[in-house]
Each structure stands twice: as C-alpha cells, then as structure tokens.
Design a protein around this motif. Structure first.
Motif, PDB file in Angstrom:
ATOM      1  N   THR A  83      24.996  41.339   7.471  1.00  0.00           N
ATOM      2  CA  THR A  83      24.455  41.582   6.132  1.00  0.00           C
ATOM      3  C   THR A  83      23.027  41.075   6.057  1.00  0.00           C
ATOM      4  N   GLU A  84      22.133  41.897   5.527  1.00  0.00           N
ATOM      5  CA  GLU A  84      20.711  41.584   5.556  1.00  0.00           C
ATOM      6  C   GLU A  84      20.324  40.549   4.505  1.00  0.00           C
ATOM      7  N   THR A  90      18.420  38.829  11.374  1.00  0.00           N
ATOM      8  CA  THR A  90      19.720  39.460  11.146  1.00  0.00           C
ATOM      9  C   THR A  90      19.979  40.393  12.322  1.00  0.00           C
ATOM     10  N   TYR A  97      19.201  44.704  17.877  1.00  0.00           N
ATOM     11  CA  TYR A  97      18.561  44.091  16.712  1.00  0.00           C
ATOM     12  C   TYR A  97      18.324  42.587  16.923  1.00  0.00           C
ATOM     13  N   PRO A 102      14.844  41.537   8.306  1.00  0.00           N
ATOM     14  CA  PRO A 102      14.736  42.481   7.187  1.00  0.00           C
ATOM     15  C   PRO A 102      13.775  41.994   6.122  1.00  0.00           C
ATOM     16  N   ASN A 105      16.943  41.938   0.692  1.00  0.00           N
ATOM     17  CA  ASN A 105      18.335  41.506   0.694  1.00  0.00           C
ATOM     18  C   ASN A 105      19.289  42.684   0.545  1.00  0.00           C
ATOM     19  N   ASP A 106      20.491  42.529   1.070  1.00  0.00           N
ATOM     20  CA  ASP A 106      21.602  43.379   0.683  1.00  0.00           C
ATOM     21  C   ASP A 106      21.906  43.146  -0.801  1.00  0.00           C
ATOM     22  N   LYS A 122      23.195  32.178   8.820  1.00  0.00           N
ATOM     23  CA  LYS A 122      23.917  33.406   9.146  1.00  0.00           C
ATOM     24  C   LYS A 122      25.067  33.034  10.066  1.00  0.00           C
TER      25      LYS A 122
END
Length: 477
Positions: A83-84, A90, A97, A102, A105-106, A122
């Motif tokens: 989840t960003e 992330t 990746y 990012p 945000n998500d 994270k």
C-alpha cells in the motif's frame, strides 16, 4: 528515555492516554522505535521505517488539543508494503519496485492519517502479496516470533509479527485468500477481514473487486475494532466503498452474543491437521458456556476451489500481465504461474466461476438464516518451517498448487462474509492456532462482538513476546 511500559498496553489504552494528554504521539513513536531496535533484527517484520516522517506528523498533531486529533489521537500504525505511502519506499515485495517512492497516499492511508493515525513503518509482505509465507527478494523472510525457525504466514506476515512482538499496537493488513487471517493464526494475534467495500482503497486496475480487502490487525478484538473505525468510510474514488454507519468498537463492546453457532473443522472442502481441528473445536464449544447452541454444520462451499482458482488468476492477470511480459526474470515462479493461469482463462471459465460464486453467496445467506456465526480453523496447519515456500501436504493429502492449502480461508472470501481470526490455543509444541469466526455478509459487527465474547471466555491474554529462538522462551507472556 522512551517509556517501555507503553509497549505492553492495548491500542485502546494508549489512545486513552493520548486523549487524556498523559502521553504524546511523539512519546509513542519513540517507544516503538526503541522496541523495533530490540526485536526486529530477529524477525524482520518492519524492514522500512519512516520515523522522521512519523515524528513530523506527531508534532503537528501535538499542536492540536487532544480532543481534536481524530479517533486514533496520534496512535502510530504500520502500513503493509503493498500500500502506497507518500514519500516512503514502497516495494510491493518485488525487485521491480525495489526503489519505488510514491508521491501520493493510498485512499486508506489518507483516511487513517485524517483520523489521527501516524505512519511510522512498512510491514513486510511476499511479492505482490502472493502466497501464504512472507518472504521476498528485496527484504528476505519474516520469521515467526514464537519460534524464529518458522513461517509467519502471509501475506500480512510483517504486520502480525510486529503486533506479536510489541512493535505495533494495531496494524494495517489486506486479505484475498486469508492474508490477514493466516498470519494472525500463525502469530497468535487478531486479524479481521471486513466485508468488501467497508474500507475504501485505491482500486487499481480492477475497480469492482470483491476478493481483496483492506482490514485491521491487533492483539485484541477491541483494538482491531478501533482501527477498523479509523479505516472505514466511503470515497468517490473507490466505487464499491461503503459509508460509515456505526462504531465497530461500540459493536464489539455491545455484549451481543450469538444464540446459535455452527462449527466445521474442514468446511467440507479441505484436509485439516487433527491437532489444529481439535484445538478449534474445543474453543468453539466454549460458546455453549456463553449460552449458545453449538452444532456441527456448514454451508455448501463445494465450488470454492474452482471458483477461487479462476477468479484469483484473472485478478492477477489484470494486475500483473504487463509485469510478466516485461520483467518475467524478476517475478517469483509461483506469481508467474498465477498470472499465466489467468491469461489462459476462457470466457467459459469466467462464466462458470461467476455462476459458482453467486450460488455460494445464495447458499451462505440461507445458512445464516439458521445460524448467527460459522466457526472453523483459520488455517489448516500451525506454523511450518520458514524455508518451506508453502504447505505441500496435510493429513495425507498432497496439494496441486501453492494456494490450495488456503482453501479454508478463501472459501469464506468468495462468500463476501466478514471473518475474524481469533487466537484460540496452542499446539503441544507451542505454536499458536487461530479460530475463524464468520458472520453473515455485511454483519461485521456480529463477527467482532462474537469474537470479543469468546476472547474473554478463553482468556488467552494479549501481552507481546520477545522473539523466541527454537526451543527458547521470551521474557514476556
């Protein structure tokens, strides 16, 4: 000096102190930073920290009166590495990746932060969340704190381990085929898969998804309900999101108890380790002490294997087909296989799977006309060796692929029913076992209230442990 006494408290206790002004959000971040330095080297649960970002956010919250800091009042929360989070590495557990940062945000992270959550780390996950064992080529494996030679399950393995070891009071996770419930079971914590749409999140490439959801993890049912309250609410960017209409913490504390409960050791679809089945049956029967009728019963979920195989494969193809084309050498073999299975699906396969899922939903709702809750094991085995990529066999049955051992969880996923994994006991060699508590679709409150009632009856406790080497013992119990 960081206050180590905070670590043993529940999330609700810490939020109470934050609201009363007896501790600050910055105190909480500092306490967790110290605990991570102590515990994480042995388990690798939180490989990416963003403590400067967390302290900046904590200071901004401290500029407000305690009553104006939101539901969580400054409680730190780790976010799963699928989840960003803006400005925070992330990786999705993938070498593709490995260095991705990012810029936004998500939706779910925005909601948590608006409700007073402070993101500080994270949590580790398998590559793109694929598989029930948390390891990847970026950060390596996450280890089970009850025995560091064992798996933490997955895909929310880092979150579960952080909770069990006191590196988090509550944690974000996600679940498609049991990714909240499996690690909760293996690590002796609570994981709650809410109804689809309960928690708004970035839709990705499939905007009408019903398989994958975001949800809370914690050491107690009340703490999971608190975090769920801070995660819920609709968003126009997520077309399946639901409005927040009730407090799930209040529902958990309501005192509601089921009148009629069904238990099934295997849901009629999977082998189960006999010791795990016996532990779960014994725990389920405790509902009789709470005044409920407990019976052996289950809905007909016979299509689950075929339906989940097709719909999961299709969702992986939608999300990851381009990665397979461009970066095949960087994808783990199980993930590549899953994408290829999706690309090979025919319209006849999809039509059959959708009809099967509709039949399962119809029969499940009819089943809940007779029963308030359905109980079964969260996982069919207790924790296995961390080097073993997945469970290959159980009770004399050999599985045909890397997700088949997760059927007892993914069958419930297909019904859209909310499901709670509650710690319910230990194997003879000390591995935690979780009981899955399932309620009618959209009746999330019933699963939480029933779970809290059984949690109190079982009295297994919630204090974090120190990571334990094989044959060792931690200083916390």
């Amino acid at each position: 000096m960081p206050d180590a006494r905070l670590i043993d408290l529940t999330a609700n206790d810490v939020v109470g102190l934050l609201r009363a002004g007896e501790v600050s959000p910055l105190d909480c971040v500092d306490a967790l930073a110290a605990r991570i330095a102590e515990a994480d080297p042995a388990v690798n649960a939180l490989p990416t920290l963003c403590l400067d970002r967390a302290r900046d956010h904590a200071r901004r919250l401290q500029d407000r009166p305690p009553g104006e800091r939101g539901l969580l009042a400054g409680l730190p929360v780790p976010i799963k590495d699928l989840t960003e989070v803006a400005g925070v590495r992330t990786t999705f557990g993938s070498p593709i990746y490995a260095d991705f940062v990012p810029s936004a945000n998500d939706i779910m992270v925005d909601r948590l932060e608006a409700n007073g959550g402070v993101v500080y780390a994270k949590s580790n996950t398998p590559e793109f969340g694929a598989g029930g064992n948390t390891f990847n080529e970026v950060f390596g494996a996450t280890r089970n704190p009850w025995n560091t030679d064992l798996s933490a399950a997955g895909s929310s393995g880092g979150a579960a381990v952080a909770l069990a070891t006191g590196m988090a009071w509550a944690a974000h996770g996600s679940d498609m085929g049991g990714s909240l419930r499996n690690p909760a079971s293996f690590c002796g914590v609570v994981g709650f898969r809410p109804s689809p749409g309960r928690v708004a999140s970035n839709p990705g490439f499939k905007i009408d998804r019903l398989l994958g959801v975001q949800g809370p993890m914690a050491r107690t049912v009340e703490d999971a309900a608190l975090l769920l309250d801070a995660m819920t609410g609709e968003s126009p960017a997520d077309p399946i999101s639901l409005p927040r209409t009730e407090s799930f913490l209040a529902a958990a504390r309501s005192g509601w108890r089921p009148k009629r409960v069904a238990f099934s050791a295997d849901l009629g679809i999977t082998p189960v380790d006999p010791e795990v089945a016996a532990i779960c049956r014994k725990a389920a029967l405790r509902f009789a002490d709470l005044g409920a009728v407990v019976e052996e019963a289950r809905p007909d979920l016979s299509e689950a294997h075929d339906v989940f195989h097709v719909l999961r494969a299709m969702s992986f193809a939608v999300a990851h087909a381009q990665k397979l084309e461009r970066h095949r050498d960087k994808l783990k073999p199980e993930l590549a296989w899953n994408i290829e299975q999706g690309l090979a699906c025919t319209m006849a396969d999809v039509a059959r799977a959708e009809r099967g899922r509709a039949d399962m939903l119809r029969r499940t709702n009819a089943f809940f006309d007779a029963y308030d809750l359905l109980l079964c094991p969260s996982t069919i085995v207790a924790a296995f060796p961390v080097e073993q990529r997945y469970v290959t066999d159980c009770a004399g049955h050999r599985f045909g692929n890397y997700v088949a051992w997760l059927a007892i969880a993914y069958a419930i996923t297909l019904t859209t029913a909310p499901a709670l994994s509650l710690p319910c006991g230990f194997t003879a060699d000390g591995r935690p076992v979780g009981l899955q508590i399932v309620a009618r679709p959209r009746r999330d409150a019933d699963a939480l209230a029933g779970g809290r009632a059984l949690e109190q009856a079982l009295g297994l406790g919630h204090r974090p442990i120190d990571p334990r080497p094989p044959g060792g013992a931690g200083t916390r119990a």
